[in-house]
Enzyme design. Structure first.
Site, mmCIF file in Angstrom:
data_model
loop_
_atom_site.group_PDB
_atom_site.id
_atom_site.type_symbol
_atom_site.label_atom_id
_atom_site.label_comp_id
_atom_site.label_asym_id
_atom_site.label_seq_id
_atom_site.Cartn_x
_atom_site.Cartn_y
_atom_site.Cartn_z
ATOM 1 C CG HIS A 20 -0.262 -0.160 2.418
ATOM 2 N ND1 HIS A 20 0.563 0.647 3.211
ATOM 3 C CD2 HIS A 20 -0.430 -1.186 3.448
ATOM 4 C CE1 HIS A 20 1.074 0.323 4.084
ATOM 5 N NE2 HIS A 20 0.336 -1.067 4.542
ATOM 6 C CG HIS A 23 4.012 -1.501 2.324
ATOM 7 N ND1 HIS A 23 2.749 -2.137 2.112
ATOM 8 C CD2 HIS A 23 4.295 -1.800 3.624
ATOM 9 C CE1 HIS A 23 2.549 -2.948 3.119
ATOM 10 N NE2 HIS A 23 3.272 -2.760 4.115
ATOM 11 C CB CYS A 128 -4.052 -8.603 17.821
ATOM 12 S SG CYS A 128 -4.712 -7.925 16.259
ATOM 13 C CB CYS A 131 -0.820 -6.175 16.567
ATOM 14 S SG CYS A 131 -2.058 -4.727 16.475
ATOM 15 C CB CYS A 145 -6.910 -5.117 18.431
ATOM 16 S SG CYS A 145 -5.456 -4.399 17.452
ATOM 17 C CG HIS A 148 -5.669 -4.860 13.578
ATOM 18 N ND1 HIS A 148 -4.440 -4.852 14.218
ATOM 19 C CD2 HIS A 148 -5.314 -4.883 12.028
ATOM 20 C CE1 HIS A 148 -3.417 -4.785 13.259
ATOM 21 N NE2 HIS A 148 -3.824 -4.656 12.114
ATOM 22 C CE LYS A 296 -4.796 2.462 11.236
ATOM 23 N NZ LYS A 296 -4.810 1.578 12.040
ATOM 24 C CE LYS A 299 -6.745 -5.900 0.566
ATOM 25 N NZ LYS A 299 -5.722 -7.018 0.316
HETATM 26 O O1 ME8 Z 1 4.807 -3.982 10.340
HETATM 27 N N1 ME8 Z 1 1.703 4.816 6.369
HETATM 28 O O2 ME8 Z 1 4.820 -4.902 8.459
HETATM 29 P P1 ME8 Z 1 3.641 -3.978 7.435
HETATM 30 C C1 ME8 Z 1 2.905 4.867 6.536
HETATM 31 N N2 ME8 Z 1 6.379 -6.838 9.104
HETATM 32 N N3 ME8 Z 1 3.578 3.595 6.766
HETATM 33 C C2 ME8 Z 1 2.953 2.457 7.066
HETATM 34 C C3 ME8 Z 1 1.495 2.593 6.982
HETATM 35 C C4 ME8 Z 1 0.946 3.857 6.580
HETATM 36 N N4 ME8 Z 1 -0.454 4.097 6.414
HETATM 37 N N5 ME8 Z 1 1.087 1.569 7.369
HETATM 38 C C5 ME8 Z 1 2.085 0.699 7.633
HETATM 39 C C6 ME8 Z 1 5.255 -4.859 9.542
HETATM 40 N N6 ME8 Z 1 3.309 1.554 7.350
HETATM 41 C C7 ME8 Z 1 6.189 -5.898 10.175
HETATM 42 C C8 ME8 Z 1 7.435 -5.109 10.411
HETATM 43 S S1 ME8 Z 1 9.997 -4.933 10.777
HETATM 44 C C9 ME8 Z 1 11.151 -5.996 11.381
HETATM 45 C C10 ME8 Z 1 8.509 -5.987 10.679
HETATM 46 C C11 ME8 Z 1 4.472 0.847 7.642
HETATM 47 O O3 ME8 Z 1 3.701 -4.522 6.260
HETATM 48 C C12 ME8 Z 1 4.674 0.308 9.022
HETATM 49 O O4 ME8 Z 1 4.809 1.086 10.095
HETATM 50 O O5 ME8 Z 1 2.505 -4.072 8.515
HETATM 51 C C13 ME8 Z 1 5.855 -0.298 8.773
HETATM 52 O O6 ME8 Z 1 6.943 0.343 9.105
HETATM 53 C C14 ME8 Z 1 5.922 -0.870 7.320
HETATM 54 O O7 ME8 Z 1 5.009 0.033 6.806
HETATM 55 C C15 ME8 Z 1 5.654 -2.361 6.921
HETATM 56 O O8 ME8 Z 1 4.419 -2.512 7.561
#
Ligand code: ME8
Length: 658
Positions: A20, A23, A128, A131, A145, A148, A296, A299
Site C-alpha cells: 500500500h 510501504h 491479535c 498486530c 485490539c 484493528h 486510516k 483495504k
Molecule cells: O509491520 N503509512 O509490516 P507491515 C505509513 N512486518 N507507513 C505505514 C502505514 C501507513 N499508513 N502502514 C504501515 C510490519 N506502514 C512488520 C515489520 S520489521 C522487522 C517487521 C509501515 O507490512 C509500518 O509502520 O505491516 C512498517 O514500518 C511498514 O509500513 C511495514 O508494515
C-alpha cells in the site's frame, strides 16, 4: 582511506497482501537518505525486504485456499516491482524464508539460551493476528485490539519465554544516555513513559500444532519462533551475520520504521541484542502514517490506493517528491490526488521545469547550446551564488532525519534562481553578449548544483537536469559554485508535463437537504429498520433507515434531519427507500445529523462546493467521507450548513457519517 559506512534499513513488509502507499512512503524516505549518504561519499548499505512467517500470513493463505508460500510468492513479486518502480537503490531485498536467515534466527536463539535468558512456561494471553502480538486486558479498547478493532484470540499454550525483564534497567540507561536512539523526541518520550511500568518477559515461540508456519526452534520440533523475534533479526542476517559484511556495517545507523512498530524496535529488539551480546543500532527513526481523505488506510473499507498504479499514472519522481515534501518527517500526513497534482505542477513543472527550460532555450538561442564564459560579477550575481551555499544546512537536516525540511531548503534555492532570472531578464540582454553569457553561466552552474541536491529525492530528474545542461551528475563534493563548467547542451526537453486534476470531488455530486420526520413505523420484515415518512418542503417521501437499535420512534419524530435527496431509490427488504438520512457513528454510538432551526427543504452545503444534480449511486455516495468534530458534521474539515445554521451531531469527534 576506508570509507565511512552508513547502514540503513526499512521495516520488512508483510506480504499477506499487495503493498500500500504506506510501504511506498517508507521506502522512498529510506532511499532518499541512502542516496544522500552515497553522495557524501559514504559506503552505504540499504536493506529492505519481506516478513514472511507468522500467523497473519498463515491465516490469510488458509482463507484463500493457498499454501503460505503460494500467497507469499505472488505478493513478494509485487513488492519487488514496487521497489523497482519507485526507483529505490536497495543493496539487498531480504526474505525471512531464506535458509540463511532462518539459520541466523536459530543461532541467536541458542545464544540467548546459553545466556540463561530463555525458559519454557505456559502462557495465556490475548493475541491479535493483525498486530502479531499479545495484548493485556488493559491495553484493549472495549475488549478490542486498539489498532484493528477486532477481538483478540485467547491463546493458552506452552511456549518459550525470553527474559526481557532482565534488561529493563540497561535499556532505560541506554535510552537516557543516547538521545538519538529513538527519534523523533515525542516517540522517545512515549517509550520512556511506557518503560515506567515493569517489563514482562516475552513469549517467543508458538507450538507447531497451533501455528505450523515459522522458523523451527532449535532442538524442539514442536515449536516455531515468534514472528517478531524472527523478523527483527533480518537486520543482521541481511548483512550476513556474523560474516564480513556484518562486521563492516553493524551497528546500523538507522532503522526507518512506522510509528506502530516502535515498541518492537526500541524495546524488544535492543533487549534481544543485549542478550546476544550484539551492539545496538544507533537510531530508530519512526515516521508517521499516510492517511487517505483524513482516514486510516483500510483495504476492507476501500480506503486504499494501489501504489503501482499511482506510480504508473503519475510517474516515479512526482510521487516521490509528493511524499518527501508533503508529509512532515515523523508526523502523519494525508495523500490526495489533488495535492499530488498541485505539488507536481507547481514545484516540479513550474519552479524547476521552467527554470531549466528558460536557461536551456536561451543558451541555445544565443550560444548555440554551448555553455558561455563567466565574466565580471554584479551584486545580484554574488547574492545568488551566496544563496547556493546550502550544503551545511541541508546536510544537517538530513542528519537529523528531517528530509521534508531539506527538500524545502533546496526548493528555496531553486526559487531564488527563478527570481534571479526574472530580475536579470536575460531575454533583454541580446545586445550585451558578455553580460548575457555571465547571467546564463551562473544559472547553468546553479542548475548543475541543483541537479546534485535533488538527486537523492528525485534521482531520475537529477540525472535529466544534469544531462540537459551537458553535464554528468556530481556528488556533494561538487556542489560548490565554480567558474570552470564547460560543455554543450543537447536540445531542450520538457522536464515535467502538467497534470490535469482528474479526480472530481465526490461531494460535488451529492445533494443534501433538511427534512422533517413526520411518521415512523416498524419495517414489517426487518428487525432493525424503520419506515419513515418525511417532509422535504415541496414534497413528501418515504425512507427506510436502520435506526431501530438506537432510537425509539418518539425520539425521532419531528426531528429536522439531513437527507441525501438524489440517491437512486432502492428497496430495503421489499420496501422502497427514496433517499437516505445521515447519521454519525463511533464506538457503537449513533447520532443523527440535525439542523433543528432550518425549514424542511433547506439546502445543506459545504463552503465552496455546489450541490450536485442528477441521481447518484450508493457507491458514489460512499466516496464522500464525512466526520464530526466539536459536535458538528464536517467534510474535509469544513462544516455542513444550511443558510441559517451548522449541522449538528451529538457525538464525539471523528465519528463516521454514513
Ligand atoms: O509491520 N503509512 O509490516 P507491515 C505509513 N512486518 N507507513 C505505514 C502505514 C501507513 N499508513 N502502514 C504501515 C510490519 N506502514 C512488520 C515489520 S520489521 C522487522 C517487521 C509501515 O507490512 C509500518 O509502520 O505491516 C512498517 O514500518 C511498514 O509500513 C511495514 O508494515
Amino acid at each position: 582511506m576506508v570509507k565511512k559506512t552508513f547502514y540503513i534499513t526499512t521495516a520488512i513488509d508483510y506480504p499477506n497482501g499487495p503493498p500500500h502507499i504506506g510501504h511506498l512512503y517508507e521506502k522512498t524516505i529510506a532511499d532518499a537518505l541512502a542516496r544522500w549518504h552515497r553522495l557524501k561519499g559514504e559506503d552505504v548499505f540499504f536493506l529492505t525486504g519481506t516478513d514472511e512467517h507468522g500467523q497473519k500470513i498463515y491465516k490469510t493463505a488458509k482463507e484463500k485456499g493457498l499454501k503460505p508460500m503460494q500467497l507469499i510468492e505472488k505478493n513478494v513479486a509485487i513488492f519487488k516491482e514496487l521497489c523497482k518502480k519507485v526507483n529505490i537503490s536497495n543493496n539487498r531485498f531480504i526474505r525471512t524464508t531464506e535458509k540463511e536467515h532462518e539459520k541466523v534466527c536459530q543461532e541467536i536463539f541458542l545464544k540467548l539460551k546459553a545466556n540463561g535468558d530463555i525458559y519454557k512456561d505456559s502462557y495465556e494471553g490475548l493475541y491479535c493476528t493483525g498486530c502479531e502480538r499479545y495484548y493485556t486486558e488493559r491495553e484493549l479498547e472495549e475488549g478490542m485490539c486498539p489498532v484493528h478493532k477486532k477481538k483478540p484470540e485467547l491463546v493458552k499454550e506452552e511456549t518459550y519465554f525470553f527474559k526481557m525483564s532482565k534488561y529493563q534497567d540497561k535499556l532505560l540507561k541506554h535510552i537516557n544516555d543516547n538521545p538519538d536512539f529513538i527519534q523523533p523526541e515525542s516517540r522517545r518520550n512515549e517509550i520512556l513513559n511506557r518503560l515506567k511500568e515493569p517489563l514482562r518477559d516475552l513469549s517467543i515461540s508458538r507450538p507447531v500444532e497451533s501455528l505450523p508456519w515459522g522458523v523451527p526452534v532449535p532442538g524442539d520440533k514442536d515449536h516455531v519462533l515468534y514472528v517478531w523475534l524472527d523478523a527483527l533479526l533480518n537486520y543482521i542476517s541481511g548483512i550476513d551475520y556474523p560474516g564480513a559484511n556484518f562486521k563492516k556495517y553493524w551497528p546500523a545507523n538507522v532503522h526507518i520504521i512506522g510509528k506502530d512498530i516502535l515498541w518492537f524496535h526500541t524495546v524488544i529488539w535492543p533487549c534481544e541484542l543485549m542478550s546476544a551480546g550484539i551492539k545496538l543500532p544507533k537510531t530508530i527513526q519512526a515516521h508517521g502514517f499516510v492517511n487517505l481523505g483524513g482516514e486510516k488506510l483500510s483495504k476492507s473499507r476501500g480506503i486504499t490506493v494501489d501504489p503501482i498504479k499511482l506510480l504508473d499514472e503519475y510517474g516515479t519522481d512526482p510521487v516521490r517528491y509528493f511524499f518527501l515534501k508533503e508529509i512532515p518527517a515523523g508526523e502523519d500526513g494525508n495523500f490526495s490526488y489533488e495535492a499530488l497534482v498541485e505539488r507536481s505542477n507547481s514545484d516540479l513543472a513550474d519552479v524547476l521545469g521552467n527554470l531549466l527550460q528558460r536557461v536551456t532555450v536561451l543558451t541555445h538561442k544565443n550560444f548555440e547550446g554551448k555553455i558561455p564564459k563567466i565574466s565580471k560579477l554584479e551584486k545580484i550575481d554574488e547574492e545568488l551564488i551566496k544563496e547556493s551555499e546550502i550544503l551545511e544546512k541541508v546536510d544537517n537536516l538530513m542528519q537529523k532525519y528531517e528530509w521534508n525540511r531539506a527538500v524545502d531548503k533546496i526548493w528555496h534555492f531553486i526559487r531564488a534562481c527563478n527570481k534571479y532570472i526574472n530580475d536579470t531578464e536575460p531575454w533583454k540582454l541580446k545586445e550585451d553578449k558578455k553580460r548575457l553569457g555571465t547571467v546564463l553561466y551562473i544559472l547553468i552552474e546553479c542548475l548543475r548544483i541543483i541537479s546534485i541536491y535533488i538527486y537523492p529525492f528525485i534521482p531520475e530528474t537529477g540525472e535529466k537536469v544534469a544531462k540537459q545542461i551537458g553535464q554528468k551528475i556530481g556528488t556533494l563534493k561538487d556542489v560548490q559554485f565554480t567558474e570552470k563548467t564547460k560543455g554543450k547542451m543537447p536540445q531542450p526537453e520538457i522536464l515535467f508535463k502538467k497534470f490535469e486534476i482528474k479526480e472530481e470531488d465526490p461531494f460535488t455530486k451529492v445533494n443534501l437537504k433538511v427534512a422533517e420526520i413526520i411518521d415512523i413505523q416498524d419495517h414489517p420484515d426487518a428487525d432493525k429498520l424503520y419506515v419513515m415518512q418525511i417532509n422535504l418542503g415541496k414534497e413528501k417521501r418515504q425512507l427506510v433507515a436502520g435506526l431501530k437499535p438506537y432510537f425509539k420512534p418518539e425520539e425521532l419524530k419531528g426531528k429536522h434531519i439531513i437527507v441525501v435527496t438524489n440517491l437512486k431509490p432502492a428497496k430495503l427488504k421489499g420496501i422502497e427507500s427514496n433517499g437516505m438520512l445521515l447519521a454519525a457513528e463511533r464506538k457503537k454510538k449513533v447520532a443523527i445529523l440535525q439542523a433543528p432551526n432550518s425549514k424542511p427543504g433547506a439546502q445543506v452545503t459545504v463552503e465552496g462546493i455546489e450541490p450536485g444534480e442528477g441521481q447518484i449511486t450508493i457507491k458514489e455516495f460512499q466516496l464522500v467521507q464525512m466526520t464530526t468534530k466539536d459536535k458538528k458534521a464536517r467534510y474535509k474539515g469544513k462544516t455542513l450548513k444550511t443558510d441559517s445554521e451548522e449541522v449538528i451531531a451529538e457525538i464525539e469527534d471523528n465519528a463516521k457519517v454514513l
